[in-house]
Design a protein around this motif. Sequence first.
Motif, mmCIF file in Angstrom:
data_model
loop_
_atom_site.group_PDB
_atom_site.id
_atom_site.type_symbol
_atom_site.label_atom_id
_atom_site.label_comp_id
_atom_site.label_asym_id
_atom_site.label_seq_id
_atom_site.Cartn_x
_atom_site.Cartn_y
_atom_site.Cartn_z
ATOM 1 N N VAL A 89 42.372 -42.071 -93.820
ATOM 2 C CA VAL A 89 41.757 -42.382 -92.527
ATOM 3 C C VAL A 89 42.804 -42.606 -91.433
ATOM 4 O O VAL A 89 42.741 -41.963 -90.381
ATOM 5 C CB VAL A 89 40.775 -43.568 -92.649
ATOM 6 C CG1 VAL A 89 40.319 -44.022 -91.276
ATOM 7 C CG2 VAL A 89 39.582 -43.160 -93.503
ATOM 8 N N PRO A 90 43.808 -43.469 -91.655
ATOM 9 C CA PRO A 90 44.785 -43.654 -90.567
ATOM 10 C C PRO A 90 45.550 -42.382 -90.237
ATOM 11 O O PRO A 90 45.874 -42.144 -89.066
ATOM 12 C CB PRO A 90 45.732 -44.737 -91.093
ATOM 13 C CG PRO A 90 45.428 -44.911 -92.530
ATOM 14 C CD PRO A 90 44.045 -44.408 -92.768
ATOM 15 N N TYR A 91 45.808 -41.550 -91.242
ATOM 16 C CA TYR A 91 46.536 -40.314 -90.956
ATOM 17 C C TYR A 91 45.675 -39.353 -90.146
ATOM 18 O O TYR A 91 46.155 -38.694 -89.221
ATOM 19 C CB TYR A 91 46.974 -39.637 -92.264
ATOM 20 C CG TYR A 91 47.635 -38.304 -92.020
ATOM 21 C CD1 TYR A 91 48.952 -38.243 -91.577
ATOM 22 C CD2 TYR A 91 46.941 -37.114 -92.176
ATOM 23 C CE1 TYR A 91 49.562 -37.037 -91.310
ATOM 24 C CE2 TYR A 91 47.530 -35.898 -91.910
ATOM 25 C CZ TYR A 91 48.847 -35.862 -91.480
ATOM 26 O OH TYR A 91 49.444 -34.665 -91.202
ATOM 27 N N THR A 92 44.398 -39.263 -90.499
ATOM 28 C CA THR A 92 43.526 -38.252 -89.903
ATOM 29 C C THR A 92 43.004 -38.652 -88.527
ATOM 30 O O THR A 92 42.648 -37.793 -87.719
ATOM 31 C CB THR A 92 42.341 -37.962 -90.845
ATOM 32 O OG1 THR A 92 42.850 -37.733 -92.152
ATOM 33 C CG2 THR A 92 41.570 -36.741 -90.412
ATOM 34 N N LEU A 93 42.976 -39.958 -88.259
ATOM 35 C CA LEU A 93 42.368 -40.455 -87.020
ATOM 36 C C LEU A 93 42.808 -39.718 -85.754
ATOM 37 O O LEU A 93 41.966 -39.284 -84.968
ATOM 38 C CB LEU A 93 42.622 -41.963 -86.903
ATOM 39 C CG LEU A 93 41.560 -42.741 -86.144
ATOM 40 C CD1 LEU A 93 40.180 -42.509 -86.723
ATOM 41 C CD2 LEU A 93 41.886 -44.225 -86.169
ATOM 42 N N PRO A 94 44.118 -39.556 -85.514
ATOM 43 C CA PRO A 94 44.520 -38.866 -84.283
ATOM 44 C C PRO A 94 43.996 -37.429 -84.205
ATOM 45 O O PRO A 94 43.623 -36.967 -83.137
ATOM 46 C CB PRO A 94 46.054 -38.856 -84.352
ATOM 47 C CG PRO A 94 46.411 -39.888 -85.340
ATOM 48 C CD PRO A 94 45.263 -40.023 -86.284
ATOM 49 N N PHE A 95 43.952 -36.741 -85.357
ATOM 50 C CA PHE A 95 43.428 -35.370 -85.365
ATOM 51 C C PHE A 95 41.935 -35.379 -85.052
ATOM 52 O O PHE A 95 41.439 -34.568 -84.272
ATOM 53 C CB PHE A 95 43.651 -34.713 -86.729
ATOM 54 C CG PHE A 95 45.086 -34.578 -87.103
ATOM 55 C CD1 PHE A 95 45.837 -33.500 -86.649
ATOM 56 C CD2 PHE A 95 45.705 -35.520 -87.905
ATOM 57 C CE1 PHE A 95 47.164 -33.366 -86.989
ATOM 58 C CE2 PHE A 95 47.037 -35.400 -88.244
ATOM 59 C CZ PHE A 95 47.772 -34.330 -87.790
ATOM 60 N N ALA A 96 41.224 -36.332 -85.681
ATOM 61 C CA ALA A 96 39.791 -36.444 -85.434
ATOM 62 C C ALA A 96 39.540 -36.726 -83.960
ATOM 63 O O ALA A 96 38.620 -36.169 -83.362
ATOM 64 C CB ALA A 96 39.200 -37.550 -86.302
ATOM 65 N N LEU A 97 40.398 -37.566 -83.355
ATOM 66 C CA LEU A 97 40.201 -37.907 -81.947
ATOM 67 C C LEU A 97 40.435 -36.704 -81.041
ATOM 68 O O LEU A 97 39.790 -36.565 -80.001
ATOM 69 C CB LEU A 97 41.114 -39.070 -81.554
ATOM 70 C CG LEU A 97 40.584 -40.424 -82.024
ATOM 71 C CD1 LEU A 97 41.660 -41.486 -81.961
ATOM 72 C CD2 LEU A 97 39.392 -40.852 -81.183
ATOM 73 N N THR A 98 41.352 -35.823 -81.434
ATOM 74 C CA THR A 98 41.523 -34.579 -80.689
ATOM 75 C C THR A 98 40.220 -33.790 -80.724
ATOM 76 O O THR A 98 39.754 -33.274 -79.704
ATOM 77 C CB THR A 98 42.654 -33.730 -81.301
ATOM 78 O OG1 THR A 98 43.832 -34.519 -81.349
ATOM 79 C CG2 THR A 98 42.900 -32.481 -80.490
ATOM 80 N N GLY A 99 39.622 -33.708 -81.910
ATOM 81 C CA GLY A 99 38.339 -33.028 -82.056
ATOM 82 C C GLY A 99 37.250 -33.708 -81.243
ATOM 83 O O GLY A 99 36.425 -33.050 -80.624
#
Lengths: 267, 255
Positions: free
Chosen positions: B172-182
Amino acid sequence: MSTAERALRADARIRIRELGKHYGPLEVFRDVNLEVGDREIVSIVGPSGCGKTTLLRCIDGLIPASSGTIEIEGEKVTSPLPGIAMVFQHFGLFPWKTVFANIAYGLKLAGVPKAEIDARVPRFIKLVGLNGFEHAYPYQLSGGMQQRCGLARALAIEPRVLLMDEPFAAVDAQTREILQFELLRIWQLRPTSMVFVTHSIEEAVLMGHRVVVLKGRPAGVFETIAVDLPHPRTRATLSYPRFSALREHVWTTLMDEARAAELLLQR
Amino acid sequence: MLTRASRWSRWAISLLALALGALLWQAVASRTNPAFLSSFTATAARIAELAANGVLTDALRSSLAVYLTGLSAAIVIGVTIGLVLARVRLLRVALESYIMLLYATPMVALIPFIMSMMGFGFAPKALVVFLFAFFSVLYNTIEGARSLKPEMLEVAYSFRSGEWGVWRDVLVPYTLPFALTGIRQGIGRGLVGLVAGEFFLSGSGIGLLIMQSERDFDVPALYGSIVVIAVLGAALMGVGRMLENRFAAWRGLAR
Ligand SMILES: Nc1ncnc2c1ncn2[C@@H]1O[C@H](COP(=O)(O)OP(=O)(O)OP(=O)(O)O)[C@@H](O)[C@H]1O
Ligand SMILES: [Mg+2]
């Protein structure tokens, strides 16, 4: 080591018997026998690709061996056991966690209460000399500082077995020397079982009570060299004639193969 | 990190540019037939009027209800499914081609289909917003989560992390910034979906206001509603960008 000799070691914390590992058709090593005492540092050297990292992964329970067994304090390793810590060749810090959180990680997973973590982490930050960087992210640290952080994370759980995979390979020569003696000092304060993989022959001799040379295809324990240098080891150790003799010995043992390859090329 | 002074100067420059834009708009409008282009001041006055008599606020309220319903569903479902798919290879491989297809589909093409299935109410419009935003969120989350280095998982397993711990401390912490881009992309796409839904399904909210103003030749109201929705979109993207920066601090990107 013969079977009779092996039976004599009452202090063995890690027992590796007839260990073999292959990835599909690639047989990495076979018939590896090794015991590591409860207050012993065993250095492992061997050419690149001979399976040093693979062996550590097996001991850590991250990957299954293909044959043979590993026991830690009598318990068979089939998955990661508690109290075993690895310092990774690639540092393995979580970039999204601060230095403090990275070091606290293992303690958190081990179920150590938060108050205890908050008391213990600063001690280890100090131990590895990262004071003032508690709240820095890994990208803000130099390679040497990152490796210290990885070291502190492993030491913080006060492991019964410490697995070191070329921990100082990625740092500059000076930092490397500092970290070596720092680690020896820390070990002296709290001795434990350590398997120390390195490419540096000097480092293997300096750190180890024994040096295990892995060699061959598939690899096996080619020779085990007892390092009869006094403790604690310091910078002065590096200038002992005995140190040079041992280093030469390990070098010759390791280089036979390289030299043979060289001769083959010349033909 | 920006210093206080440079942050102020950034604000000042932005405001200055906006003011110049307004002046330019005013200048061009004064030389154009007001049946085509309403001036900046006329537009601003009409916005204030529509806000005061409740037309604009009602339209906004109705639009926001549709929009936020669709968008939050897209975010929650998109991020969750994205993370699950990143962890479960079989599902990912099975669904990959569908996701690619739907990500590439212009969602407007689905509106007639949604209309015939669900009619004209609130739900089909929220669904349109959802569909417009969902695949940006999903796609970015999957791609982000998949770029996690296996070494990171190895560290987690070495410290005896279970699956729940892997999610909490690593995935979750790793993916969060990518998800926020989406999510930021989804905010923009969802807004397009909102207006499209309000145009083509049942007229309501800001979409209806735009259509009515056009029918009534109320040019200032037409420009006014477009400005309002543009500002709304920009503000939401700003929030998205802020969150992205907050949760991507560890990547050490220049803000
Ligand atoms: N996951 C894997 N799948 C297949 N082959 C692998 C895998 N991991 C390692 N190998 C192979 O096993 C052999 C031993 O690899 P290992 O990483 O243990 O070597 P090493 O002794 O640590 O080398 P180095 O000194 O370069 O770090 C290599 O030939 C490598 O290509
Ligand atoms: Mg290796």
